[in-house]
Design an enzyme around this catalytic site. Structure first.
Site, PDB file in Angstrom:
ATOM      1  N   TRP A  82      -3.594  -2.083  -1.104  1.00  0.00           N
ATOM      2  CA  TRP A  82      -3.497  -3.386  -1.755  1.00  0.00           C
ATOM      3  C   TRP A  82      -3.887  -4.379  -0.670  1.00  0.00           C
ATOM      4  CZ3 TRP A  82      -0.705  -7.960  -1.080  1.00  0.00           C
ATOM      5  CH2 TRP A  82      -0.637  -8.808  -2.190  1.00  0.00           C
ATOM      6  N   ARG A 138       1.829   0.999  -6.011  1.00  0.00           N
ATOM      7  CA  ARG A 138       2.077   0.135  -4.849  1.00  0.00           C
ATOM      8  C   ARG A 138       0.831  -0.624  -4.430  1.00  0.00           C
ATOM      9  NH1 ARG A 138       6.776   1.742  -1.376  1.00  0.00           N
ATOM     10  NH2 ARG A 138       5.840   0.192  -0.049  1.00  0.00           N
ATOM     11  N   ASN A 193       0.606   0.687   6.468  1.00  0.00           N
ATOM     12  CA  ASN A 193       1.105  -0.364   5.572  1.00  0.00           C
ATOM     13  C   ASN A 193       1.691  -1.453   6.455  1.00  0.00           C
ATOM     14  OD1 ASN A 193       0.595   1.328   3.472  1.00  0.00           O
ATOM     15  ND2 ASN A 193       2.744   1.706   2.944  1.00  0.00           N
ATOM     16  N   GLY A 194       1.495  -2.693   6.063  1.00  0.00           N
ATOM     17  CA  GLY A 194       2.077  -3.792   6.839  1.00  0.00           C
ATOM     18  C   GLY A 194       0.972  -4.694   7.368  1.00  0.00           C
ATOM     19  N   CYS A 229       0.846  -1.183   0.000  1.00  0.00           N
ATOM     20  CA  CYS A 229       0.000   0.000   0.000  1.00  0.00           C
ATOM     21  C   CYS A 229       0.892   1.247   0.000  1.00  0.00           C
ATOM     22  CB  CYS A 229      -0.862   0.018   1.250  1.00  0.00           C
ATOM     23  SG  CYS A 229      -1.633  -1.549   1.600  1.00  0.00           S
ATOM     24  N   GLU A 273      11.693 -15.217 -17.252  1.00  0.00           N
ATOM     25  CA  GLU A 273      11.321 -13.806 -17.128  1.00  0.00           C
ATOM     26  C   GLU A 273      10.295 -13.443 -18.207  1.00  0.00           C
ATOM     27  OE1 GLU A 273      11.391 -11.714 -15.011  1.00  0.00           O
ATOM     28  OE2 GLU A 273      11.200  -9.766 -15.975  1.00  0.00           O
ATOM     29  N   GLU A 325       1.841 -11.775 -16.080  1.00  0.00           N
ATOM     30  CA  GLU A 325       1.436 -10.753 -15.104  1.00  0.00           C
ATOM     31  C   GLU A 325       0.708  -9.577 -15.737  1.00  0.00           C
ATOM     32  OE1 GLU A 325       4.434  -8.615 -12.791  1.00  0.00           O
ATOM     33  OE2 GLU A 325       5.893  -9.001 -14.350  1.00  0.00           O
ATOM     34  N   LYS A 335       6.550 -12.021 -17.373  1.00  0.00           N
ATOM     35  CA  LYS A 335       6.065 -10.736 -17.915  1.00  0.00           C
ATOM     36  C   LYS A 335       4.728 -10.945 -18.611  1.00  0.00           C
ATOM     37  CE  LYS A 335       7.978  -8.703 -16.187  1.00  0.00           C
ATOM     38  NZ  LYS A 335       9.046  -8.369 -15.280  1.00  0.00           N
ATOM     39  N   HIS A 374       9.207 -34.386 -21.265  1.00  0.00           N
ATOM     40  CA  HIS A 374       8.968 -35.208 -20.074  1.00  0.00           C
ATOM     41  C   HIS A 374       7.602 -34.924 -19.483  1.00  0.00           C
ATOM     42  CE1 HIS A 374      12.990 -36.790 -20.276  1.00  0.00           C
ATOM     43  NE2 HIS A 374      13.449 -35.560 -20.416  1.00  0.00           N
ATOM     44  N   LYS A 411       3.525  -3.215  -6.620  1.00  0.00           N
ATOM     45  CA  LYS A 411       4.923  -3.061  -7.017  1.00  0.00           C
ATOM     46  C   LYS A 411       5.893  -3.568  -5.959  1.00  0.00           C
ATOM     47  CE  LYS A 411       8.272  -1.515  -9.598  1.00  0.00           C
ATOM     48  NZ  LYS A 411       8.601  -2.400 -10.716  1.00  0.00           N
TER      49      LYS A 411
HETATM   50  C1  F6R Z   1       7.544  -8.680 -11.707  1.00  0.00           C
HETATM   51  C2  F6R Z   1       8.106  -7.990 -10.570  1.00  0.00           C
HETATM   52  C3  F6R Z   1       8.206  -8.729  -9.293  1.00  0.00           C
HETATM   53  C4  F6R Z   1       9.403  -8.232  -8.469  1.00  0.00           C
HETATM   54  C5  F6R Z   1       9.389  -8.880  -7.084  1.00  0.00           C
HETATM   55  C6  F6R Z   1      10.584  -8.460  -6.262  1.00  0.00           C
HETATM   56  O1  F6R Z   1       7.579  -7.899 -12.860  1.00  0.00           O
HETATM   57  O2  F6R Z   1       8.447  -6.839 -10.638  1.00  0.00           O
HETATM   58  O3  F6R Z   1       8.284 -10.096  -9.500  1.00  0.00           O
HETATM   59  O4  F6R Z   1      10.571  -8.546  -9.142  1.00  0.00           O
HETATM   60  O5  F6R Z   1       8.222  -8.516  -6.415  1.00  0.00           O
HETATM   61  O6  F6R Z   1      10.602  -7.081  -6.070  1.00  0.00           O
HETATM   62  P1  F6R Z   1      11.919  -6.342  -5.632  1.00  0.00           P
HETATM   63  O7  F6R Z   1      12.879  -6.459  -6.760  1.00  0.00           O
HETATM   64  O8  F6R Z   1      11.500  -4.933  -5.377  1.00  0.00           O
HETATM   65  O9  F6R Z   1      12.422  -7.032  -4.406  1.00  0.00           O
END
Ligand code: F6R
Length: 607
Positions: free
Chosen positions: A74, A27, A100-101, A2, A480, A487, A484, A503, A602
């Protein structure tokens, strides 16, 4: 997760709060709210959904109060709804709290408060904070918050606003980031620097166990026991424009295009006379001589960067490397001691699991190296050594420029360790560094193929499943690429080591399943092509990715994306770019919210 923002000063608070929340929306974005003190009333406005709903709710005739707090949520405890949105207030509507938390013992606190006659309206853990302040308030807000802190367990960045003290904000931090912005006769509190960058670059970064009382006259920071804490003002280097869209339709596209610069900035000043120079690093050759094992620990995209790091460090520095997902790491009692180097990778430097892994590693005596994008973040402050990635603020939830600079961080770290250990001859180091210096320009060349990739992405509009395959480093990049795509476009996507498909997973491959086959690793190229043929034999449509000049892949696939030639270890830095663009345009074509994909946030500051 959040986002929090608070303001006290001479300007009208609500536009500043809303502006800050807009910057924080990445966030968390399932509901939002603000609270201000207006004469003798605590006014709270909330709405469900994106921030624009709150703006509509506030309308044009909002309060002209100069003191307030805001929050974008969030959901963790309690679904996204009006009652669960922050700020939360007490029974008498005298105190408002944003948080937050997670308050771990909120249920027992809630029960005891209900017994005392408090009435709760939400399902959140946060609401107990407002009722606890009400319970403890005895004419001194700071003391009441201190007593709240003594009662709760868990993680928090919280800000409290009180009708009875209409001249201050009280905030506290434990395991969730919080900064105080210093303006001219005005002050801000925020969970994230980007929220206040348009107003000030001077901030105090609160440490765990600190609280702050902010009035129009100044800022008083103490520990939870009330002892004053002296802090240095931190001058933020990021500029406010870097956190704007700058003409792009989405932050993600802007950030994809910023990658050549991010790559150049991250390597600049670290390459001297064909050597990697990490002046910031304290690890001595003597200490490194004692290291016999490396763990790389991270989450999500950062973990994918770690997978590339494993190969580079093993290949170049001859140290065995394990790569762990941070949320698993500490629960399996990893075998680490003072002979272990633990590398944590985190864009935000605040991811709760990564931070917990870092602390676990330190407790077990390991030397901890961080690769992070945020100066002043908790990870950067707690690790023994830090390599900052100079990607600038990353706003889109889907990480792109941070990932590519994390990969570069792995290259720099791998070479650095190899240099100290003497495991690579200088001519090999020179070859790698020469190739690395070309990468930013080559990344521009990959970006120049945007329209081709956009066209390919149109065929993903009705796709339900997609597979990404590759061997060796291509497999790590495939992971990766799959993340992408899923998500931001909500297409089910999986990555497989190309040789592993047969397999079991091959059973899922039909003509409706696009396969993205990465084939940049020369030593396994022929084997990857054999795997491509296996999926082609099941009528799958295959998009291949290889180096310019390699004409053989085109014979086995339906489309080929070419990247400029480089050495195989650096190929991930170029190969990921088309995958990012493919996901981006697939998401746009499917009408998804690119920058704010559903259910995601984020920065994941809860476990
Ligand atoms: C996906 C993405 C997340 C972050 C993960 C770790 O696109 O951004 O998978 O990589 O939440 O976040 P950080 O790097 O901030 O620890």
């Amino acid at each position: 997760m959040c986002g929090i923002v608070g303001y006290i000063g001479k300007r009208v608070a609500i536009p500043i709060l809303v502006d800050g929340l807009k910057k924080l929306e990445y966030r968390g974005y399932d509901s939002a709210g603000v609270a201000v003190i207006d004469q003798d009333k605590l006014l709270v406005s909330k709405s469900v959904g994106k921030l624009v709903a709150l703006e509509e709710e506030l309308g044009e005739n909002y309060s002209q109060s100069c003191l307030g707090i805001g929050h974008t949520r969030w959901a963790t405890h309690g679904r996204p709804s009006f009652v669960n949105a922050h700020p939360h207030i007490d029974c008498k509507q005298e105190f408002a709290v944003v948080h937050n938390g997670i308050i771990e013992n909120y249920l027992e606190i809630k029960e005891s408060l209900i017994e005392k006659g408090h009435q709760f309206v939400s399902e959140t853990d946060t609401e107990v904070l407002a009722h606890l302040v009400e319970e403890f308030y005895d004419g001194n807000l700071e003391e009441a918050v201190r007593k709240v802190i003594g009662t709760i367990r868990g993680s928090y960045a919280m800000v409290v606003l009180s009708l009875k003290d209409p001249d201050k904000l009280v905030a506290a931090r434990k395991d969730s980031p919080m900064v105080v912005g210093l303006g001219e006769g005005e002050f801000f509190v925020a969970s994230d620097i980007t929220a206040i960058l348009s107003y000030t670059r001077k901030v105090y970064i609160l440490d765990d166990g600190e609280m702050v009382v902010v009035t129009e006259d100044g800022v008083k920071i103490t520990d939870f026991q009330g002892n004053p804490c002296s802090k240095e003002v931190y001058d933020v280097k990021w500029d406010a424009v870097a956190a704007e869209k700058g003409g792009y339709e989405h932050f993600m596209l802007k950030e994809i295009h910023e990658q050549p610069k991010a790559l150049a900035d991250t390597m600049m000043s670290r390459l001297k006379d064909d050597r990697v120079v990490l002046e910031e690093v304290a690890l001595t050759p003597e200490q490194l001589a004692q290291i016999n094992k490396v763990y790389i620990v991270a989450c999500g995209t950062a973990w994918h960067a770690g997978l590339v790091g494993k190969t580079l460090i093993e290949r170049w520095a001859h140290l065995p490397v394990e790569v762990d997902i941070a949320s698993e790491f500490r629960y399996r009692s990893p075998l680490i001691d003072e002979h272990t180097l633990v590398v944590v990778i985190s864009q935000s430097g605040e991811t709760a699991d990564t931070l917990a892994a870092l602390r676990e590693a330190k407790n077990r005596g390991a030397h901890v190296f961080a690769v992070t994008n945020v100066v002043g973040s908790t990870v950067s402050r707690e690790a023994h050594d830090v390599i900052f990635t100079w990607a600038g603020p990353e706003i889109a939830v889907a990480s792109t420029k941070a990932y590519i600079t994390q990969l570069e961080g792995m290259v720099l770290l791998g070479l650095y360790l190899a240099q100290i250990k003497g495991t690579l001859p200088q001519d090999k180091i020179t070859e790698i560094i020469t190739a690395l210096k070309k990468i930013p320009e080559q990344a521009k060349a990959v970006l120049a193929q945007e329209s081709l990739i956009k066209e390919l992405a149109q065929s993903f509009v009705n796709v339900e499943d997609a597979f990404f395959i590759g061997r060796s480093l291509d497999w790590a990049v495939a992971m990766e690429g799959a993340l992408k795509l899923k998500e931001i476009s909500y297409i089910h996507a999986e990555a497989y080591a190309a040789g592993e498909l047969k397999h079991g997973t091959l059973a899922l491959v039909t003509e409706q399943t696009p396969i993205i086959a990465l084939a940049t690793q020369r030593d396994v190229f022929d084997k990857t092509v054999s795997n491509v043929k296996e999926v082609k034999a099941r009528d799958a449509r295959v998009i291949g990715l290889t180096y310019q000049g390699n004409t053989s892949l085109a014979k086995s696939v339906d489309h080929v994306i070419y990247i400029p030639e480089t050495i195989d270890e650096l190929a991930p830095l170029l190969a990921v770019i088309p995958l990012q663009l493919l996901s981006y345009y697939a998401s746009v074509a499917r009408g998804c919210d690119v920058d704010k994909p559903r259910n995601l946030a984020k920065s994941v500051t809860v476990e």
